[in-house]
Design a protein around this motif. Structure first.
Motif, PDB file in Angstrom:
ATOM      1  N   LEU A   1       0.836  -1.201   0.000  1.00 37.66           N
ATOM      2  CA  LEU A   1       0.000   0.000   0.000  1.00 37.66           C
ATOM      3  C   LEU A   1       0.870   1.250   0.000  1.00 37.66           C
ATOM      4  N   ALA A   2       1.923   1.260   0.815  1.00 39.54           N
ATOM      5  CA  ALA A   2       2.797   2.426   0.906  1.00 39.54           C
ATOM      6  C   ALA A   2       3.517   2.675  -0.413  1.00 39.54           C
ATOM      7  N   ALA A   3       4.001   1.610  -1.053  1.00 33.79           N
ATOM      8  CA  ALA A   3       4.699   1.768  -2.332  1.00 33.79           C
ATOM      9  C   ALA A   3       3.781   2.362  -3.388  1.00 33.79           C
ATOM     10  N   LEU A   4       2.562   1.858  -3.469  1.00 35.27           N
ATOM     11  CA  LEU A   4       1.602   2.381  -4.440  1.00 35.27           C
ATOM     12  C   LEU A   4       1.218   3.816  -4.118  1.00 35.27           C
ATOM     13  N   ALA A   5       1.073   4.130  -2.830  1.00 33.74           N
ATOM     14  CA  ALA A   5       0.720   5.491  -2.436  1.00 33.74           C
ATOM     15  C   ALA A   5       1.823   6.470  -2.836  1.00 33.74           C
ATOM     16  N   ARG A   6       3.086   6.100  -2.565  1.00 31.49           N
ATOM     17  CA  ARG A   6       4.177   6.996  -2.931  1.00 31.49           C
ATOM     18  C   ARG A   6       4.241   7.192  -4.450  1.00 31.49           C
ATOM     19  N   ALA A   7       4.127   6.096  -5.183  1.00 33.51           N
ATOM     20  CA  ALA A   7       4.199   6.197  -6.638  1.00 33.51           C
ATOM     21  C   ALA A   7       3.063   7.046  -7.189  1.00 33.51           C
ATOM     22  N   LEU A   8       1.872   6.909  -6.609  1.00 40.41           N
ATOM     23  CA  LEU A   8       0.743   7.705  -7.076  1.00 40.41           C
ATOM     24  C   LEU A   8       0.941   9.178  -6.757  1.00 40.41           C
ATOM     25  N   VAL A   9       1.343   9.489  -5.527  1.00 39.78           N
ATOM     26  CA  VAL A   9       1.567  10.888  -5.169  1.00 39.78           C
ATOM     27  C   VAL A   9       2.654  11.496  -6.051  1.00 39.78           C
ATOM     28  N   ALA A  10       3.748  10.759  -6.287  1.00 36.86           N
ATOM     29  CA  ALA A  10       4.814  11.265  -7.143  1.00 36.86           C
ATOM     30  C   ALA A  10       4.309  11.519  -8.563  1.00 36.86           C
ATOM     31  N   THR A  11       3.493  10.608  -9.078  1.00 38.35           N
ATOM     32  CA  THR A  11       2.906  10.782 -10.411  1.00 38.35           C
ATOM     33  C   THR A  11       2.037  12.031 -10.462  1.00 38.35           C
ATOM     34  N   LEU A  12       1.254  12.239  -9.407  1.00 38.60           N
ATOM     35  CA  LEU A  12       0.344  13.374  -9.387  1.00 38.60           C
ATOM     36  C   LEU A  12       1.070  14.701  -9.177  1.00 38.60           C
ATOM     37  N   VAL A  13       2.174  14.680  -8.414  1.00 40.26           N
ATOM     38  CA  VAL A  13       2.995  15.889  -8.285  1.00 40.26           C
ATOM     39  C   VAL A  13       3.480  16.326  -9.665  1.00 40.26           C
ATOM     40  N   ASN A  14       3.886  15.366 -10.491  1.00 32.59           N
ATOM     41  CA  ASN A  14       4.326  15.691 -11.841  1.00 32.59           C
ATOM     42  C   ASN A  14       3.184  16.282 -12.669  1.00 32.59           C
ATOM     43  N   GLU A  15       1.986  15.746 -12.492  1.00 30.31           N
ATOM     44  CA  GLU A  15       0.836  16.280 -13.226  1.00 30.31           C
ATOM     45  C   GLU A  15       0.517  17.711 -12.785  1.00 30.31           C
ATOM     46  N   VAL A  16       0.633  17.975 -11.503  1.00 32.86           N
ATOM     47  CA  VAL A  16       0.412  19.335 -10.997  1.00 32.86           C
ATOM     48  C   VAL A  16       1.453  20.278 -11.587  1.00 32.86           C
ATOM     49  N   ARG A  17       2.708  19.860 -11.605  1.00 33.24           N
ATOM     50  CA  ARG A  17       3.767  20.701 -12.181  1.00 33.24           C
ATOM     51  C   ARG A  17       3.531  20.978 -13.653  1.00 33.24           C
ATOM     52  N   ASP A  18       2.962  19.999 -14.355  1.00 35.05           N
ATOM     53  CA  ASP A  18       2.706  20.157 -15.783  1.00 35.05           C
ATOM     54  C   ASP A  18       1.430  20.935 -16.069  1.00 35.05           C
ATOM     55  N   GLY A  19       0.715  21.313 -14.999  1.00 35.31           N
ATOM     56  CA  GLY A  19      -0.507  22.089 -15.182  1.00 35.31           C
ATOM     57  C   GLY A  19      -1.715  21.279 -15.599  1.00 35.31           C
ATOM     58  N   LYS A  20      -1.667  19.966 -15.434  1.00 35.44           N
ATOM     59  CA  LYS A  20      -2.803  19.124 -15.790  1.00 35.44           C
ATOM     60  C   LYS A  20      -3.911  19.288 -14.759  1.00 35.44           C
ATOM     61  N   PRO A  21      -5.120  19.610 -15.188  1.00 37.69           N
ATOM     62  CA  PRO A  21      -6.208  19.797 -14.213  1.00 37.69           C
ATOM     63  C   PRO A  21      -6.637  18.485 -13.580  1.00 37.69           C
ATOM     64  N   ALA A  22      -7.112  18.572 -12.360  1.00 38.24           N
ATOM     65  CA  ALA A  22      -7.626  17.384 -11.675  1.00 38.24           C
ATOM     66  C   ALA A  22      -8.943  16.953 -12.308  1.00 38.24           C
ATOM     67  N   PRO A  23      -9.193  15.648 -12.377  1.00 40.16           N
ATOM     68  CA  PRO A  23     -10.471  15.180 -12.920  1.00 40.16           C
ATOM     69  C   PRO A  23     -11.644  15.689 -12.080  1.00 40.16           C
ATOM     70  N   VAL A  24     -12.708  15.991 -12.748  1.00 39.13           N
ATOM     71  CA  VAL A  24     -13.928  16.420 -12.054  1.00 39.13           C
ATOM     72  C   VAL A  24     -14.759  15.178 -11.762  1.00 39.13           C
ATOM     73  N   VAL A  25     -14.866  14.846 -10.490  1.00 37.69           N
ATOM     74  CA  VAL A  25     -15.607  13.658 -10.076  1.00 37.69           C
ATOM     75  C   VAL A  25     -16.657  14.082  -9.056  1.00 37.69           C
ATOM     76  N   PRO A  26     -17.924  13.815  -9.294  1.00 36.48           N
ATOM     77  CA  PRO A  26     -18.962  14.214  -8.338  1.00 36.48           C
ATOM     78  C   PRO A  26     -18.761  13.557  -6.979  1.00 36.48           C
TER      79      PRO A  26
END
Length: 385
Positions: free
Chosen positions: A261-286
């Motif tokens: 769980l920790a490995a997947l969490a770190r990899a996901l957060v790292a992936t999302l940090v890159n998306e934030v840096r690239d200016g990718k908007p967060a998905p709109v989920v109700p």
């Protein structure tokens, strides 16, 4: 207690920053069970009295006197995290045994027992006075994973990007199907009990760090929480550490489960940090769809279905887990976690979630057999764990 773990070593932090890597740490809450009968016991003070001095800085009280919590030191290396969790589990389990109890990594106590009191702590007494009997029984035990972030503004945007991924994380952690001696029909009964607290739920879409702080202030003013520590969103910024904290899951049966769980969490957060840096908007989920997906995760675990947030259609949960793994694979590899995570994911696939393991044992035995097996898994006595 929501401490967020121990302080990171400055040299480790410097290495992480120099290589743009993310540290991670894990908090786990456990139940204390009678050594003979599978019921919770008020043994936490006796267990603390038996703890060796070197473990004490990483062990804390939790809300109920039948609970105890550990917090691993922040780590860069997944192997070091595994060693830390194994050492904490084994050390606290030994202390529990010397105190006449057993340590159990399960989300809820499997059988009814005597009334359990809250720990004698002013904050916990205030919580009980304000919120009454929202946490009946022996307590609810979860896993919290902390992943470092560069700054609070980035962290808030990461929280927005995390929202659609957290139901499948929760599905992987389900480990509390039993309550009052029977199968509840849910893979995580802890989730059904936990969601009654007023601040439990998916984090809302956040405009900025200032917006985040404003919501905290408004919730405190409303009386729905006493302080920031009671912000029980499924992901939040840690109050005292520069981390994003994923906190929606049950405590997991073994150290290996928690490490995955920790490995997947770190990899996901790292992936999302890159998306934030690239200016990718967060998905709109109700929010309503997120709540439904979390409910489905608690009901089915990985053995059923969940909602594909991109298509809003039901999909086999294991297919969604594989989709998550593939999505974060580059960061698993960059952090040196891919080989271990691949092995552990395969083991989870073959053995099933904690809930599935408990049900398989119950089908051929008793609740006492379930508790015995889970206590051995908690301690690390079973093969491969």
């Amino acid at each position: 207690m929501d401490t967020g773990g121990t302080t990171i070593d400055p040299e480790l932090a410097e290495i992480a920053e120099a290589h743009d890597l993310h540290t991670l740490g894990v908090e786990e809450e456990y139940l204390l069970i009678d050594a003979v009968e599978p019921r919770a016991v008020e043994a936490v003070e006796d267990v603390f009295a038996q703890l060796p001095a070197d473990l004490r800085p990483s062990v804390q009280h939790e809300y109920m006197r039948s609970q105890i919590e550990v917090a691993s030191p922040p780590q860069l290396d997944l192997g070091a995290l595994s060693d830390a969790l194994r050492g904490l589990r084994a050390g606290v389990a030994s202390a529990a045994e010397r105190a006449g109890a057993r340590l159990l990594a399960m989300g809820t106590a499997p059988v009814a027992g005597p009334h359990i009191r809250v720990v004698d702590n002013p904050r916990y007494h205030r919580m009980q006075e304000r919120f009454g009997d929202l946490s009946p029984g022996a307590g609810m035990c979860g896993t919290h994973v902390h992943v470092s972030i560069p700054d609070d503004e980035t962290g808030v945007q990461v929280l927005n990007h995390l929202r659609p991924w957290l139901p499948i994380f929760q599905a992987a952690t389900v480990n509390s199907p039993l309550f009052k001696g029977r199968d509840t029909g849910y893979a995580s009964w802890r989730y059904m009990m936990w969601e009654r607290w007023p601040t439990v739920g998916p984090a809302p879409y956040l405009e900025s760090y200032e917006h985040y702080l404003t919501l905290i202030s408004d919730l405190e003013a409303s009386g729905a929480m006493l302080d920031e520590g009671m912000l029980y969103w499924y992901a939040r910024l840690a109050a005292n550490y520069p981390t994003v904290e994923l906190r929606m899951g049950d405590v997991m049966p073994s150290a290996d489960d928690a490490v995955l769980l920790a490995a997947l969490a770190r990899a996901l957060v790292a992936t999302l940090v890159n998306e934030v840096r690239d200016g990718k908007p967060a998905p709109v989920v109700p929010d309503t769809l997120l709540v439904a997906a979390h409910w489905r995760a608690a009901h089915d675990g990985l053995e059923g279905v969940n909602i594909d947030m991109a298509t809003r259609e039901p999909r086999p949960a294991w297919r969604l887990m594989r989709q998550l793994f593939d999505y974060v694979r580059p960061e698993l590899e960059r952090h040196g976690d891919l080989e271990r995570a691949t092995v552990l994911l395969g083991r989870l696939r073959s053995e099933g979630t904690g809930a599935a393991r408990q049900r398989a044992i119950l089908a051929r035995g008793t609740v006492a057999d379930v508790v015995d097996h889970m206590a051995k898994a908690t301690r690390g006595e079973l093969g491969g764990q």
